[in-house]
Design a protein around this motif. Structure first.
Motif, PDB file in Angstrom:
ATOM      1  N   ASP A   1       0.810  -1.222   0.000  1.00 10.48           N
ATOM      2  CA  ASP A   1       0.000   0.000   0.000  1.00 10.48           C
ATOM      3  C   ASP A   1       0.842   1.271   0.000  1.00 10.48           C
ATOM      4  O   ASP A   1       0.308   2.380  -0.012  1.00 10.48           O
ATOM      5  CB  ASP A   1      -0.980   0.011   1.173  1.00 10.48           C
ATOM      6  CG  ASP A   1      -0.299   0.071   2.533  1.00 10.48           C
ATOM      7  OD1 ASP A   1       0.942   0.190   2.614  1.00 10.48           O
ATOM      8  OD2 ASP A   1      -1.026  -0.004   3.541  1.00 10.48           O
ATOM      9  N   GLY A   2       2.171   1.132   0.018  1.00 10.59           N
ATOM     10  CA  GLY A   2       3.069   2.274  -0.052  1.00 10.59           C
ATOM     11  C   GLY A   2       3.228   3.078   1.223  1.00 10.59           C
ATOM     12  O   GLY A   2       3.917   4.096   1.222  1.00 10.59           O
ATOM     13  N   THR A   3       2.681   2.620   2.332  1.00  9.01           N
ATOM     14  CA  THR A   3       2.751   3.390   3.573  1.00  9.01           C
ATOM     15  C   THR A   3       3.959   3.064   4.433  1.00  9.01           C
ATOM     16  O   THR A   3       4.288   3.820   5.344  1.00  9.01           O
ATOM     17  CB  THR A   3       1.485   3.187   4.429  1.00  9.01           C
ATOM     18  OG1 THR A   3       1.389   1.806   4.815  1.00  9.01           O
ATOM     19  CG2 THR A   3       0.235   3.611   3.665  1.00  9.01           C
ATOM     20  N   ARG A   4       4.609   1.935   4.160  1.00  8.81           N
ATOM     21  CA  ARG A   4       5.770   1.519   4.946  1.00  8.81           C
ATOM     22  C   ARG A   4       6.906   1.110   4.028  1.00  8.81           C
ATOM     23  O   ARG A   4       6.691   0.737   2.880  1.00  8.81           O
ATOM     24  CB  ARG A   4       5.403   0.336   5.855  1.00  8.81           C
ATOM     25  CG  ARG A   4       4.386   0.691   6.930  1.00  8.81           C
ATOM     26  CD  ARG A   4       3.808  -0.541   7.598  1.00  8.81           C
ATOM     27  NE  ARG A   4       2.989  -1.240   6.601  1.00  8.81           N
ATOM     28  CZ  ARG A   4       2.683  -2.533   6.658  1.00  8.81           C
ATOM     29  NH1 ARG A   4       3.107  -3.279   7.644  1.00  8.81           N
ATOM     30  NH2 ARG A   4       1.944  -3.078   5.714  1.00  8.81           N
ATOM     31  N   ILE A   5       8.112   1.171   4.576  1.00  5.24           N
ATOM     32  CA  ILE A   5       9.316   0.733   3.872  1.00  5.24           C
ATOM     33  C   ILE A   5      10.032  -0.255   4.782  1.00  5.24           C
ATOM     34  O   ILE A   5      10.192   0.000   5.980  1.00  5.24           O
ATOM     35  CB  ILE A   5      10.244   1.930   3.561  1.00  5.24           C
ATOM     36  CG1 ILE A   5       9.535   2.924   2.641  1.00  5.24           C
ATOM     37  CG2 ILE A   5      11.556   1.455   2.965  1.00  5.24           C
ATOM     38  CD1 ILE A   5      10.258   4.242   2.492  1.00  5.24           C
ATOM     39  N   ALA A   6      10.463  -1.372   4.231  1.00  4.21           N
ATOM     40  CA  ALA A   6      11.275  -2.338   4.970  1.00  4.21           C
ATOM     41  C   ALA A   6      12.703  -2.262   4.446  1.00  4.21           C
ATOM     42  O   ALA A   6      12.917  -2.135   3.234  1.00  4.21           O
ATOM     43  CB  ALA A   6      10.729  -3.744   4.819  1.00  4.21           C
ATOM     44  N   THR A   7      13.659  -2.333   5.360  1.00  8.33           N
ATOM     45  CA  THR A   7      15.074  -2.296   4.991  1.00  8.33           C
ATOM     46  C   THR A   7      15.810  -3.462   5.645  1.00  8.33           C
ATOM     47  O   THR A   7      15.414  -3.947   6.702  1.00  8.33           O
ATOM     48  CB  THR A   7      15.739  -0.979   5.439  1.00  8.33           C
ATOM     49  OG1 THR A   7      15.618  -0.847   6.869  1.00  8.33           O
ATOM     50  CG2 THR A   7      15.110   0.218   4.760  1.00  8.33           C
ATOM     51  N   GLY A   8      16.887  -3.872   5.007  1.00  7.19           N
ATOM     52  CA  GLY A   8      17.769  -4.882   5.565  1.00  7.19           C
ATOM     53  C   GLY A   8      19.193  -4.357   5.522  1.00  7.19           C
ATOM     54  O   GLY A   8      19.582  -3.709   4.552  1.00  7.19           O
ATOM     55  N   THR A   9      19.955  -4.636   6.585  1.00  4.87           N
ATOM     56  CA  THR A   9      21.303  -4.092   6.677  1.00  4.87           C
ATOM     57  C   THR A   9      22.319  -5.127   7.162  1.00  4.87           C
ATOM     58  O   THR A   9      21.956  -6.175   7.692  1.00  4.87           O
ATOM     59  CB  THR A   9      21.353  -2.886   7.640  1.00  4.87           C
ATOM     60  OG1 THR A   9      21.020  -3.340   8.958  1.00  4.87           O
ATOM     61  CG2 THR A   9      20.391  -1.793   7.221  1.00  4.87           C
ATOM     62  N   SER A  10      23.581  -4.776   7.003  1.00  3.67           N
ATOM     63  CA  SER A  10      24.665  -5.654   7.433  1.00  3.67           C
ATOM     64  C   SER A  10      24.809  -5.694   8.949  1.00  3.67           C
ATOM     65  O   SER A  10      25.545  -6.522   9.464  1.00  3.67           O
ATOM     66  CB  SER A  10      25.985  -5.205   6.788  1.00  3.67           C
ATOM     67  OG  SER A  10      26.276  -3.875   7.163  1.00  3.67           O
ATOM     68  N   ASP A  11      24.071  -4.829   9.665  1.00  7.55           N
ATOM     69  CA  ASP A  11      24.153  -4.854  11.136  1.00  7.55           C
ATOM     70  C   ASP A  11      23.210  -5.883  11.749  1.00  7.55           C
ATOM     71  O   ASP A  11      22.898  -5.815  12.932  1.00  7.55           O
ATOM     72  CB  ASP A  11      23.913  -3.462  11.728  1.00  7.55           C
ATOM     73  CG  ASP A  11      22.473  -2.989  11.630  1.00  7.55           C
ATOM     74  OD1 ASP A  11      21.616  -3.712  11.079  1.00  7.55           O
ATOM     75  OD2 ASP A  11      22.185  -1.878  12.111  1.00  7.55           O
ATOM     76  N   HIS A  12      22.743  -6.850  10.935  1.00 14.10           N
ATOM     77  CA  HIS A  12      21.915  -7.975  11.369  1.00 14.10           C
ATOM     78  C   HIS A  12      20.452  -7.608  11.576  1.00 14.10           C
ATOM     79  O   HIS A  12      19.701  -8.400  12.148  1.00 14.10           O
ATOM     80  CB  HIS A  12      22.457  -8.622  12.649  1.00 14.10           C
ATOM     81  CG  HIS A  12      23.873  -9.061  12.573  1.00 14.10           C
ATOM     82  ND1 HIS A  12      24.422  -9.935  13.484  1.00 14.10           N
ATOM     83  CD2 HIS A  12      24.890  -8.774  11.717  1.00 14.10           C
ATOM     84  CE1 HIS A  12      25.688 -10.150  13.203  1.00 14.10           C
ATOM     85  NE2 HIS A  12      25.992  -9.445  12.122  1.00 14.10           N
ATOM     86  N   THR A  13      20.014  -6.440  11.154  1.00 16.34           N
ATOM     87  CA  THR A  13      18.637  -6.024  11.407  1.00 16.34           C
ATOM     88  C   THR A  13      17.855  -5.805  10.121  1.00 16.34           C
ATOM     89  O   THR A  13      18.407  -5.467   9.072  1.00 16.34           O
ATOM     90  CB  THR A  13      18.569  -4.712  12.211  1.00 16.34           C
ATOM     91  OG1 THR A  13      19.134  -3.657  11.437  1.00 16.34           O
ATOM     92  CG2 THR A  13      19.282  -4.826  13.538  1.00 16.34           C
TER      93      THR A  13
END
Length: 153
Positions: free
Chosen positions: A9-21
């Motif tokens: 729905d475009g209201t949230r963004i998910a991210t992934g990073t090298s800091d394990h999160t």
């Protein structure tokens, strides 16, 4: 930042990073809404088609499905090496994973049962379902893109 995607729905963004999160953010305000942890870097993130779940792929040899609101882990599926990519099927009933263990796998997104394993000659770096959910495309370090039938799973 290793991975980023919008919710359906475009209201949230998910991210992934090298800091394990992996984190979920409000797309309008930038406020962090959720954080989940893996044992190693998060290489890919994907929302379910209805936006209620996120799946993450990690160098810790797992892909996991999380409740996108509470952060509760719902499922964990193993690989023999780091997981590089993950995707939900268009109906949200399956996920597919791509791994450095030279395989792509399809899983039941509710039970975690492995439905199919497809080999490559090298690490698999990318996966995608066709819009109708009948095919899966995989991309590998062996310089191939392969199409797999997924309709009958």
């Amino acid at each position: 930042m290793q991975a980023v995607t919008f919710s359906p729905d475009g209201t949230r963004i998910a991210t992934g990073t090298s800091d394990h999160t992996a984190r979920v953010w409000d797309a309008a305000t930038g406020q962090q809404l959720l954080e989940v942890l893996h044992g190693a870097g998060v290489n890919a993130v994907a929302f379910s088609p209805d936006g209620t779940r996120i799946t993450t792929a990690s160098s810790d040899h797992t892909a996991r499905i999380w409740n996108a609101t509470t952060g509760q882990q719902l499922l964990e599926v193993p690989h023999g090496a780091g997981v590089n990519a993950v995707a939900f099927s268009p109906d949200g009933t399956r996920i597919t994973t791509a791994s450095s263990d030279h395989t792509a796998r399809i899983w039941n997104a509710t039970t975690g049962q492995q439905l199919l394993e497809v080999p490559h000659g090298a690490g698999v770096n990318a996966v995608a379902f066709s819009p109708d959910g009948t095919l899966i495309a995989t991309g590998s370090s062996d310089h191939t893109v392969r199409l797999w039938q997924a309709a009958d799973l």
